[in-house]
Design an enzyme around this catalytic site. Structure first.
Site, PDB file in Angstrom:
ATOM      1  N   HIS A 130      -9.156 -27.446  24.357  1.00 23.34           N
ATOM      2  CA  HIS A 130      -9.113 -26.303  25.286  1.00 23.34           C
ATOM      3  C   HIS A 130      -8.473 -25.127  24.545  1.00 23.34           C
ATOM      4  CE1 HIS A 130      -8.349 -24.630  29.448  1.00 23.34           C
ATOM      5  NE2 HIS A 130      -7.242 -24.162  28.906  1.00 23.34           N
ATOM      6  N   ASP A 139      -6.963 -21.902  24.431  1.00 29.81           N
ATOM      7  CA  ASP A 139      -6.351 -20.905  25.319  1.00 29.81           C
ATOM      8  C   ASP A 139      -6.314 -19.574  24.596  1.00 29.81           C
ATOM      9  OD1 ASP A 139      -5.535 -21.914  27.910  1.00 29.81           O
ATOM     10  OD2 ASP A 139      -4.325 -23.361  26.797  1.00 29.81           O
ATOM     11  N   HIS A 183     -10.682 -20.875  27.388  1.00 24.24           N
ATOM     12  CA  HIS A 183     -10.129 -20.325  28.620  1.00 24.24           C
ATOM     13  C   HIS A 183      -9.696 -18.907  28.277  1.00 24.24           C
ATOM     14  CE1 HIS A 183      -6.475 -20.563  31.618  1.00 24.24           C
ATOM     15  NE2 HIS A 183      -7.330 -19.614  31.932  1.00 24.24           N
ATOM     16  N   GLY A 189       2.623 -21.956  28.664  1.00 24.08           N
ATOM     17  CA  GLY A 189       2.681 -23.404  28.811  1.00 24.08           C
ATOM     18  C   GLY A 189       4.026 -23.843  29.380  1.00 24.08           C
ATOM     19  N   GLY A 190       4.111 -25.121  29.738  1.00 24.36           N
ATOM     20  CA  GLY A 190       5.387 -25.694  30.141  1.00 24.36           C
ATOM     21  C   GLY A 190       5.885 -25.310  31.522  1.00 24.36           C
ATOM     22  N   ASP A 223      -5.505 -26.948  35.318  1.00 22.79           N
ATOM     23  CA  ASP A 223      -4.764 -26.485  34.149  1.00 22.79           C
ATOM     24  C   ASP A 223      -3.376 -26.011  34.546  1.00 22.79           C
ATOM     25  OD1 ASP A 223      -4.011 -25.412  31.720  1.00 22.79           O
ATOM     26  OD2 ASP A 223      -5.574 -23.870  31.665  1.00 22.79           O
ATOM     27  N   GLY A 224      -2.356 -26.674  33.986  1.00 22.80           N
ATOM     28  CA  GLY A 224      -0.981 -26.220  34.174  1.00 22.80           C
ATOM     29  C   GLY A 224      -0.073 -27.293  34.764  1.00 22.80           C
ATOM     30  N   GLY A 225       0.951 -27.671  34.014  1.00 25.81           N
ATOM     31  CA  GLY A 225       1.934 -28.627  34.521  1.00 25.81           C
ATOM     32  C   GLY A 225       1.375 -30.016  34.763  1.00 25.81           C
ATOM     33  N   GLY A 230      -1.088 -29.376  28.011  1.00 26.01           N
ATOM     34  CA  GLY A 230      -0.458 -28.744  26.852  1.00 26.01           C
ATOM     35  C   GLY A 230       0.790 -29.501  26.444  1.00 26.01           C
TER      36      GLY A 230
HETATM   37  C1  DX5 Z   1      -1.434 -21.576  30.344  1.00 24.92           C
HETATM   38  C2  DX5 Z   1      -2.655 -22.230  29.743  1.00 24.92           C
HETATM   39  C3  DX5 Z   1      -2.606 -23.695  29.812  1.00 24.92           C
HETATM   40  C4  DX5 Z   1      -1.381 -24.308  29.175  1.00 24.92           C
HETATM   41  C5  DX5 Z   1      -1.095 -25.617  29.821  1.00 24.92           C
HETATM   42  O1  DX5 Z   1      -1.707 -20.557  31.207  1.00 24.92           O
HETATM   43  O2  DX5 Z   1      -3.844 -21.814  30.349  1.00 24.92           O
HETATM   44  O3  DX5 Z   1      -3.794 -24.270  29.289  1.00 24.92           O
HETATM   45  O4  DX5 Z   1      -1.468 -24.464  27.788  1.00 24.92           O
HETATM   46  O5  DX5 Z   1       0.102 -26.076  29.340  1.00 24.92           O
HETATM   47  P1  DX5 Z   1       0.996 -27.115  30.129  1.00 24.92           P
HETATM   48  O6  DX5 Z   1       0.222 -28.377  30.237  1.00 24.92           O
HETATM   49  O7  DX5 Z   1       2.201 -27.221  29.269  1.00 24.92           O
HETATM   50  O8  DX5 Z   1       1.306 -26.519  31.482  1.00 24.92           O
HETATM   51 ZN    ZN Z   2      -5.695 -22.920  29.773  1.00 24.15          ZN
END
Ligand code: DX5
Ligand code: ZN
Length: 218
Positions: free
Chosen positions: A36, A38, A69, A149-150, A176-178, A198
């Protein structure tokens, strides 16, 4: 039940080509299905990331499917660059274009024989995507506010997944996210097909971490 697909986010591997190359190969060896990419250009979001220039070099060194994305305010200005790459699926945020712009970019991506998806950000009404469902392949439902992320998974996204799944049985739903095993399982139960991850993959850094995201549907 259909197998859940795991899409590893490029974000934790930073902007250095050698760390990206090393990461895409590592998550591939752990059994991820998709990489993916980003893309943030510092307009829709605060931060900047890698862009189209990285994609083909990563792709030739990986057997994964690649998706992007695009977290950018003017996807219509950069889309041609992405259409020339080896991406299979391109996601554009629904928030940044008007109806005409959305229709045009969907058409353009399809014409280039790539899959197309719309992203619905955390605070956006899911009904906004409804008029386009027959013309796209996938919906990416943000489970955090797009941009970094995170962050912590927001439960309000679950109803959005259920809403889309109820009105369309076939469309791909990605979240996507968390995403960690617990939040991923909730999304899958609500109807999601693809989980982006992520931090969870990056920090745990094992084959088992990816399998645990798949849960019972491995
Ligand atoms: C953030 C990105 C995500 C991110 C997800 O807006 O679009 O793809 O990398 O990261 P985690 O899994 O850490 O939330
Ligand atoms: Zn993303």
């Amino acid at each position: 039940m259909q197998k859940v697909l795991i899409s590893a986010s490029s974000l934790p591997a930073g902007r250095n080509m050698s760390s990206q190359l090393e990461y895409v190969q590592r998550v591939g060896s752990y059994g991820a299905d998709i990489y993916h990419i980003d893309v943030m250009d510092g307009t829709y979001t605060k931060f900047k990331t890698i862009d189209y220039g990285y994609i083909d070099q990563l792709r030739v060194n990986s057997a994964l499917l690649f998706e992007a994305h695009l977290m950018v305010n003017e996807p219509d200005k950069v889309i041609d660059k992405y259409l020339k790459t080896s991406l299979s699926l391109i996601y554009v945020h629904i928030e940044v274009l008007d109806d005409d712009g959305i229709k045009k970019i969907i058409h353009k991506i399809k014409k280039a024989k790539k899959m197309v998806g719309l992203v619905v950000d955390l605070d956006t009404d899911i009904k906004k995507v409804e008029p386009y469902l027959d013309f796209i392949d996938a919906v990416l439902i943000m489970t955090v506010k797009a941009g970094k992320g995170g962050q912590t998974f927001n439960e309000k996204a679950l109803n959005k997944i259920k809403y889309i799944r109820k009105i369309n049985k076939d469309i791909l739903i990605e979240v996507d996210g968390g995403i960690i095993p617990e939040t991923g399982a909730k999304c899958v139960k609500a109807g999601a097909d693809i989980l982006v991850s992520g931090n969870y993959i990056y920090k745990n850094d094992t084959y088992e971490a990816i399998q645990s995201l798949r849960g019972k549907n491995g």
